[in-house]
Design a protein around this motif. Sequence first.
Motif, PDB file in Angstrom:
ATOM      1  N   SER A 172      -1.357 -12.936  13.227  1.00 13.95           N
ATOM      2  CA  SER A 172      -0.823 -11.422  12.995  1.00 13.95           C
ATOM      3  C   SER A 172      -0.551 -10.670  14.287  1.00 13.95           C
ATOM      4  O   SER A 172       0.003  -9.593  13.912  1.00 13.95           O
ATOM      5  N   TYR A 173      -0.998 -11.176  15.400  1.00 11.60           N
ATOM      6  CA  TYR A 173      -0.824 -10.468  16.507  1.00 11.60           C
ATOM      7  C   TYR A 173       0.892  -9.953  16.483  1.00 11.60           C
ATOM      8  O   TYR A 173       1.072  -8.973  17.042  1.00 11.60           O
ATOM      9  N   ILE A 174       1.667 -10.831  16.124  1.00 14.27           N
ATOM     10  CA  ILE A 174       3.013 -10.480  16.357  1.00 14.27           C
ATOM     11  C   ILE A 174       3.630  -9.447  15.367  1.00 14.27           C
ATOM     12  O   ILE A 174       4.558  -8.874  15.397  1.00 14.27           O
ATOM     13  N   GLY A 175       2.627  -9.132  14.478  1.00 14.22           N
ATOM     14  CA  GLY A 175       2.688  -7.674  13.570  1.00 14.22           C
ATOM     15  C   GLY A 175       1.983  -6.759  14.000  1.00 14.22           C
ATOM     16  O   GLY A 175       2.152  -5.626  13.695  1.00 14.22           O
ATOM     17  N   ARG A 176       0.702  -7.050  14.572  1.00 15.22           N
ATOM     18  CA  ARG A 176      -0.211  -6.062  14.585  1.00 15.22           C
ATOM     19  C   ARG A 176      -0.762  -5.718  16.107  1.00 15.22           C
ATOM     20  O   ARG A 176      -1.578  -4.637  16.070  1.00 15.22           O
ATOM     21  N   GLY A 177      -0.346  -6.554  16.695  1.00 16.34           N
ATOM     22  CA  GLY A 177      -0.987  -6.507  18.065  1.00 16.34           C
ATOM     23  C   GLY A 177      -0.633  -5.332  18.754  1.00 16.34           C
ATOM     24  O   GLY A 177       0.812  -4.753  18.492  1.00 16.34           O
ATOM     25  N   ARG A 178      -1.162  -4.548  19.792  1.00 18.03           N
ATOM     26  CA  ARG A 178      -0.448  -3.545  20.308  1.00 18.03           C
ATOM     27  C   ARG A 178      -0.880  -3.670  21.906  1.00 18.03           C
ATOM     28  O   ARG A 178      -2.034  -2.883  22.340  1.00 18.03           O
ATOM     29  N   PRO A 179      -0.388  -4.238  22.953  1.00 20.09           N
ATOM     30  CA  PRO A 179      -0.547  -4.444  24.117  1.00 20.09           C
ATOM     31  C   PRO A 179      -0.275  -2.861  24.758  1.00 20.09           C
ATOM     32  O   PRO A 179       0.725  -2.465  24.399  1.00 20.09           O
ATOM     33  N   LEU A 180      -1.151  -2.465  25.414  1.00 25.57           N
ATOM     34  CA  LEU A 180      -1.123  -1.098  26.232  1.00 25.57           C
ATOM     35  C   LEU A 180      -0.540   0.161  25.035  1.00 25.57           C
ATOM     36  O   LEU A 180      -0.036   0.921  25.452  1.00 25.57           O
ATOM     37  N   GLY A 181      -1.128  -0.181  23.945  1.00 25.47           N
ATOM     38  CA  GLY A 181      -0.660   0.732  22.707  1.00 25.47           C
ATOM     39  C   GLY A 181       0.596   0.569  22.154  1.00 25.47           C
ATOM     40  O   GLY A 181       0.883   1.371  21.106  1.00 25.47           O
ATOM     41  N   VAL A 182       1.337  -0.323  22.677  1.00 20.76           N
ATOM     42  CA  VAL A 182       2.782  -0.405  21.977  1.00 20.76           C
ATOM     43  C   VAL A 182       2.801  -1.758  21.076  1.00 20.76           C
ATOM     44  O   VAL A 182       2.231  -2.867  21.428  1.00 20.76           O
ATOM     45  N   PRO A 183       3.107  -1.608  19.973  1.00 16.61           N
ATOM     46  CA  PRO A 183       3.356  -2.632  18.895  1.00 16.61           C
ATOM     47  C   PRO A 183       4.023  -3.779  19.271  1.00 16.61           C
ATOM     48  O   PRO A 183       5.306  -3.614  19.998  1.00 16.61           O
ATOM     49  N   VAL A 184       3.456  -4.900  19.303  1.00 22.41           N
ATOM     50  CA  VAL A 184       4.344  -6.205  20.018  1.00 22.41           C
ATOM     51  C   VAL A 184       5.892  -6.203  19.416  1.00 22.41           C
ATOM     52  O   VAL A 184       6.695  -6.393  19.965  1.00 22.41           O
ATOM     53  N   GLN A 185       6.094  -5.903  17.991  1.00 26.59           N
ATOM     54  CA  GLN A 185       7.240  -5.920  17.425  1.00 26.59           C
ATOM     55  C   GLN A 185       8.247  -5.207  18.220  1.00 26.59           C
ATOM     56  O   GLN A 185       9.510  -5.350  18.078  1.00 26.59           O
ATOM     57  N   VAL A 186       7.728  -3.832  18.499  1.00 28.22           N
ATOM     58  CA  VAL A 186       8.637  -3.135  19.154  1.00 28.22           C
ATOM     59  C   VAL A 186       8.939  -3.428  20.697  1.00 28.22           C
ATOM     60  O   VAL A 186      10.159  -3.209  21.057  1.00 28.22           O
ATOM     61  N   ILE A 187       8.152  -4.267  21.324  1.00 27.09           N
ATOM     62  CA  ILE A 187       8.292  -4.638  22.625  1.00 27.09           C
ATOM     63  C   ILE A 187       9.427  -5.748  22.174  1.00 27.09           C
ATOM     64  O   ILE A 187      10.478  -5.930  23.142  1.00 27.09           O
ATOM     65  N   LEU A 188       9.115  -6.690  21.343  1.00 30.21           N
ATOM     66  CA  LEU A 188      10.422  -7.456  21.127  1.00 30.21           C
ATOM     67  C   LEU A 188      11.509  -7.041  20.458  1.00 30.21           C
ATOM     68  O   LEU A 188      12.540  -7.548  21.128  1.00 30.21           O
ATOM     69  N   MET A 189      11.544  -6.141  19.952  1.00 31.20           N
ATOM     70  CA  MET A 189      12.813  -5.072  19.562  1.00 31.20           C
ATOM     71  C   MET A 189      13.518  -4.789  20.725  1.00 31.20           C
ATOM     72  O   MET A 189      14.728  -4.949  20.927  1.00 31.20           O
ATOM     73  N   ILE A 190      12.857  -4.227  21.581  1.00 35.09           N
ATOM     74  CA  ILE A 190      13.425  -3.604  22.861  1.00 35.09           C
ATOM     75  C   ILE A 190      14.217  -4.724  23.822  1.00 35.09           C
ATOM     76  O   ILE A 190      15.341  -4.608  24.093  1.00 35.09           O
TER      77      ILE A 190
END
Lengths: 335, 522
Positions: A172-190
């Motif tokens: 679930s980390y790929i949907g719910r994880g937040r390294p440095l407060g940023v959601p993982v999928q947002v990092i993937l998106m960027i």
Amino acid sequence: MSSVTSQLSSRSLSLTDLVRKSSQTERALFALIVLSLYNAFFTTNFLTVATLRVNLTQVATIVIVAVGMTFVIGSGGIDLSVGALMAISGALAPKIFTSQWGPLSNEWIGIPLAIVIPVLVAGAFGYFNGYLITKFSIQPIIATLVLFLGGRGIAKALSDGNLVEFNTPHFSYIGRGRPLGVPVQVILMIVIVIVAVWALRSTTFGRYVLAIGGNERAAELAGVPVTRVKRQIYVLCGLLAGLAGLIVVAINTSSDPYQVGDGMELDAIAAVAVGGTPLTGGHATVAGTVIGAFFIHQVRYTLISHGVPDGTTRMVIAAAILVAVLLQRPKAGWR
Amino acid sequence: MSEHPPTPPGSQDVLLEMRDIVKVFPGVVALDHARLTVMKGEVHAIVGQNGAGKSTLMKVLNGAYRKDGGTIVLDGREVDFITPHQAQVGGISTIYQEINLVPFRSVAENIFMGREPRRFGLIDWPRMNREAREILAHFGIQLDVKQPLLNLNVALQQMVAIARAVSFGSKLVIMDEPTSSLDEREVATLFDAIHRLKASGVSVIYISHRLDELHEVGDNITIMRDGQTIEETSLASVSKLEIVARMLGKNIGELRREGTTGFAERKVDIESAPFYRAAHIEAEPVLRDASVELRKGEILGLSGLLGSGRTELARILFGADKPDQGSLTLDGKPSPIASPRDAIREGIGYCSEDRKAEGIIPEMSVRENLTLAALPTLTKNGIIDPNEQQAIVDRFVALLSIKTSDVEQPISQLSGGNQQKVLLARWLCLNPRLLLLDEPTRGIDVGAKAEIHHLIETLADEGMSVLMITSEIEEIVEGSNRVTVLRDGQTVAEFDRAQIGQDAIIAAMAEGSDPMPDTVEV
């Protein structure tokens, strides 16, 4: 009296001029800003980190799928199967990491495979789309309709027709994880958006995609490997849809073959169209697609947060798409 | 050859008279006071090169286009049909190359579509089928009229179209290239039908590029060029050679004129051994026995009338189409070329005659269009090297003096001549050994034309080979080191530098009279 009329008409003229001279992408950006300003003033809690994070989390899957769709549409095609591919990948992942079979029961093997294999399977289905289109010269809208209809059936078969719930924090980390407060999928998106912008501009692949969309016969005669590139495009679109499917089930900690990716093909196509990529192919803008996805998502968010019923929301989104497509016509204006 | 119609206008026997017909499209005068006179019960041939105005004239006649000037008199009455349907009711039927019937409906339905015989408000099937059989029997054809049209071959489908025209009570049937997709036996069936039409007093307008056919079925001929009627005469009084000369706007025996093109006199030694040869190529439906050889550093003119198979042969050399029969030999070995991509790898480039449909990518910039074929050479690991790309673009824009405000400008905004230069540059930047140019100067202004002639010559001087297809006889005569002439899909003549002359080429295009030199053996 007459001076007022002339003033009015001159103002409306300059506005028409402005609309005519701006690009579709600029217009979509303008609409997005207006909508955001509206929300800032009239929607409670819009300007909070929590809301921003929720919105980003939700828009990420649309953006990821719509990036793949941008390449497809830029090549003059369309892919209706992305939502169904999300469901297949979303149904496959829990199958793998909940498996008790030998090595898969080990989390360190099971979870990476539960991410890689569903994405590759979705890519393989994308290849199937491309194969139908290139081998048998089937129109993309018909070829991808096959998996649009059948793909969800496959997902249903994979999950025995039931909602599958799981509790696997590492997945679930790929949907719910937040390294440095940023959601993982947002990092993937960027990352995906940056790579896509670069690929469209600076690689042979990107140039070939637009050449095929612009004039397929000429591209073929200029040595563009049309068949190969088309298949690659649909594989790319399938891979991204597969990834988006994983994100959705990771957020929900459950996989519902009927719900995952439902209606995503239309959101993605709408994001591409609103963002300024013509549906006729030959030109594509990834940045525009991102703006289009944010716009469509925010229209929905705005209406829902103001208690507008779902049916009306759909109509408003449909109207927004209609306006966008009308503005896209060559030499925008009324006939 | 008289300048007057064989029978004076106003005669009792005239069915159709078109006078001073003008049709203007934006920027083009398609018909410039064209005329046409068709007698009752005659087969009237119309010939002319591409763009001469034949099709436009027919479309003005059958209501597909509105004329901008002139008069049309049909059966003594002035007419101006606004739609093809009106023309059909008025007695004019058109049978197109692609048959416009409904494939899944029965033969009888196709014949009577829109006018089905009715009984009690329902279609009277027995009567419709019976009448359809009768009409077809009139043409000596017996078949099951209840079967769907798509079961029939092209020739029989054409018969059905003709039967439909007859059942309308047409006085005039227009046939546009009716034999282009027929084999010999089917052509005979068609001619038989035409004779029967004639016998029953129906006139036929027959458009074809196959000159042999004209003399076989035609009575009179109208020759068109540049939107004008050049000649109206009886077919018995004019030879094929004269027809071709008039179509091209040349007089027989006219001396070779110097300096009308940008080609200078070239005296180069051509290596004798060809590096690329195509032998006895057959490809449906056009090529029947086409052969051509290319040597290093030569400009080979590929000549022939429209429909003779020039473009088809070039496309096969480029790997864009596959031959049904025949051999391709490259560097003494069977050619490995199976696609344009293979051909490009072997150093061959191809500029299509249809710049818009097969050349430019309209949305893309000059830079992107110019480097499209060269991308694999400008790329490392799939990533385009921007500096190398810019260097090539700058070099060729300067070399060919391409007039563009900015290389990022979309190519569709350039003039025809400059678009063509960009497309030439697309190949030249690959430093090819053979360039196939199909109508390289079509639709280009005089200045750009001369520049392109000069460029072709410079390239050949530097050792590149050029195969040049052109309808302009001057370009062939002045530009080529050797000429190969195609006629009806066959190589009928080859000329080397010393033999090249306008008259000989025109004669070969028309009649293939020159004996085929014994140059092809594989």
